[in-house]
Design a protein around this motif. Sequence first.
Motif, short mmCIF file in Angstrom:
data_model
loop_
_atom_site.label_atom_id
_atom_site.label_comp_id
_atom_site.label_asym_id
_atom_site.label_seq_id
_atom_site.Cartn_x
_atom_site.Cartn_y
_atom_site.Cartn_z
N THR A 1 30.28 29.83 100.18
CA THR A 1 30.53 28.31 100.74
C THR A 1 31.27 27.57 99.50
OG1 THR A 1 28.48 28.71 101.85
CG2 THR A 1 29.06 26.35 101.34
N VAL A 2 30.63 27.70 98.36
CA VAL A 2 31.60 26.96 97.01
C VAL A 2 32.71 27.36 97.09
CG1 VAL A 2 31.15 26.24 94.84
CG2 VAL A 2 29.37 26.59 96.03
N GLU B 1 40.78 27.01 94.63
CA GLU B 1 41.26 27.09 93.38
C GLU B 1 40.55 27.76 92.14
OE1 GLU B 1 40.13 22.78 93.68
OE2 GLU B 1 40.88 24.53 95.08
N HIS B 2 39.23 27.44 92.30
CA HIS B 2 38.22 28.09 91.53
C HIS B 2 37.36 29.30 91.98
CE1 HIS B 2 38.88 24.53 88.81
NE2 HIS B 2 38.77 23.65 89.87
N ALA C 1 37.99 32.55 91.88
CA ALA C 1 37.67 33.81 90.80
C ALA C 1 36.76 33.15 89.79
CB ALA C 1 39.08 33.97 90.21
N MET C 2 36.72 32.10 89.29
CA MET C 2 35.90 31.49 88.23
C MET C 2 34.14 31.69 88.58
SD MET C 2 33.95 28.84 87.12
CE MET C 2 35.00 27.37 87.80
N ILE C 3 34.26 30.96 89.91
CA ILE C 3 32.87 30.76 90.60
C ILE C 3 32.31 32.15 90.90
CG2 ILE C 3 31.80 29.94 92.59
CD1 ILE C 3 33.85 27.77 92.86
N ARG C 4 33.07 33.20 91.35
CA ARG C 4 32.55 34.45 91.80
C ARG C 4 32.02 35.28 90.36
NH1 ARG C 4 32.98 35.66 96.93
NH2 ARG C 4 34.67 34.26 98.30
N ALA C 5 32.96 34.93 89.32
CA ALA C 5 32.65 35.53 88.15
C ALA C 5 31.14 35.32 87.58
CB ALA C 5 33.82 35.55 87.17
N ALA C 6 31.35 33.72 87.44
CA ALA C 6 30.03 33.36 87.03
C ALA C 6 28.82 33.38 87.83
CB ALA C 6 30.05 31.73 86.89
N LEU D 1 34.39 21.31 88.32
CA LEU D 1 35.02 21.40 89.61
C LEU D 1 36.15 20.48 90.02
CD1 LEU D 1 32.80 23.57 91.77
CD2 LEU D 1 34.34 24.34 89.93
N GLN D 2 35.69 19.02 89.77
CA GLN D 2 36.27 18.25 90.23
C GLN D 2 35.79 16.84 89.71
OE1 GLN D 2 36.68 17.82 94.55
NE2 GLN D 2 36.31 15.72 94.44
#
Length: 677
Positions: free
Chosen positions: A186-187, A193-194, A196-201, A307-308
């Motif tokens: 969902t996020v 644009e983020h 890859a970073m969200i999935r990694a974290a 993120l924003q």
Amino acid sequence: MAPEKDERSQDTSGITDLQYRQIVEDIRKQPHWRIEADRCAAFYDGNQLTVDEREEYARRGIEPVVINQVKPLINSLLGLEAKTRADWRVQADSDEQQDLCEAMSARLFEAERETEADMACSEAFAQQIKSGIGWVSVLRNADPFGYPYRVEDIDRSEMYWDWHARKRDLSDARYVMREKWYSTDTVCAYFPEHAAMIRAAASGWAPEYLELRHLDDMLARAYDTETASGWYDQDWRHTDTRMVCLRELWYRVPVSGKVITLPDGRTVEYDKKNPVHVLAVKEGFATVKAAVFTRLRVSLWVGPHKLQDEDYGSNKLPYVPFWGYREDRSRVPYGIVRDLIPLQKEINARRSKLQWLLASKRVMADSDALDQNYNDFSDLTEEVARPDAVIVTNPARRNANAISIDNDLSLAGQQFQVMHDAGDQMQKVAGLYNAMLGTTDGAKSGTAIQSLVDQGNGMQADILDNYRFARRQVGQRLLELIAQDMAGKEVTVMAGEEGRQKPVVLNRPVIDALTGIEYRENDVSKALFKVALADVPSTPTYRAQAMTMLAEVLKGLPPQLQAALVPYYLESTEIPKRREMADLARKVLGLGEDGQQPDPEKAQMGAALQQMQAQLQEAMAALQDKEADRALKQRDLDIKASKTEAEIAHLRADTQQTRAETAGKAMALTQPMQPNI
């Protein structure tokens, strides 16, 4: 030549990581009031015994009993809110904007109905009196298939705010934060644009992402930021379920700029590119002055990752708090349930003790009282609690009355009295009189009963005043969103009462005759209107009571006044075709549309016109009768002419036949006679 610098104050780049960590740390140091708030909500739901209390009851052999008297008391207040609920209406500072207010009221009423704002405010009010605070959010709907706006109640566990804020609407708060858990997908859908970073974290930096960080600068920076932050994983991510906590931080940034007060009374930030601002300053209608004010920004975070961060565009928070009570020094919010908990625990304890006393037996026995071949004292303890107990005594006992079993019921009466007193004290602590719960306390007249109800309402004046203030704020936020979306667009809105609506054009482009500058008539972006609550409740119960009172009043009026008020009475009902019946009643009674007697001159002209129309109708009817007679005579003449033509034709045929016969006879006479041979 360097470009001219804009005199408007410039936005900052947003909150820094250090400032964000300071806000999070400030939240952690706030008083731990949420545990008590959850306890109050649990008492309302009937979950009033802890695990330790249940174990203690079991150790003493007492069956725990819960008689939830908190819930009906709180429900009486919830019913009071539902009964006295009033609709929103838009007010302006001048009568010239009356049509604009009616149009915006119509739009606001539609939004109130479609967003179910009443239900959201009711849920927030329930949390307000239970745990001390409720929240309502007023935002635009991200779902393109839904209504443009969302009004929802927010759980208190999601909201955090500046503890030093003193105002009820948190307009002086440095920050307000909301946190909510979402799935990683969902996020990522909202912030691709983020992704890859969200999935990694969210994975806790699984090995495949550790390898990718050497190839991606953004992942490398995110990994370094997370390593240096020292945040606990449980605070913002669940690696097993791939859930992350999205934090929405609303904060105020102080800025220095220039402002002007326009002729219509609005104070806005000065923009020299706006011709209205320039003209107002040039003509002396406004003065530019320096000022320090705040701007509201919103920043989105996943753990230590931003993120924003952007300017919200308005200086009012989209989250409205519904306050119950607040402690004087600590500013901890609390509701009515907190004061009821000790008395509720007293009732539960006394009831459990009372039942234990009624079922318990006191046994006194000699050492040789029992026949050990059949039962011992352990068996005696179990048997005395049974209605069909069997106890075998020792025939060789020294004392004939070796066993004595009795109940001490005197203590049971005392326990019952204490429990009953605790129930009475709960009503007094809650500020609820018996009249509010359906008991008259000996009062017989309606005035006396209503007086008792009003006394109970007065006990809740503070918490009800906070509710009305918060409800108005919800309507104001919703109205601002509606006005923002309507600004600059010519819109026609049907406004007014049902059945008598009129079109109102908003934002109509008009050219000023003196300056030649285009402006918009009924401009919603410049109107100074506010939301207020209607003077009377809008609930069906109140309307039914008002109709009953109005009917009683009509019975005692003179006949001429009764006739004049009948159309209004019909319009105030909810029966079908009430407008048509009211108009018919006015027509029969000779009243105008506004219920007043018509103007004599207009009535005379109307009567003359009706007379002329009647004469014209009579003349037309006479002309139609004459035309019908002429047509009938013409038809008779046509019939007679047809008959005459038929007779003439018949005579002609007879004449021709006669002529033929005569000619034959004449020819026969002129022929010579032939001799007989």
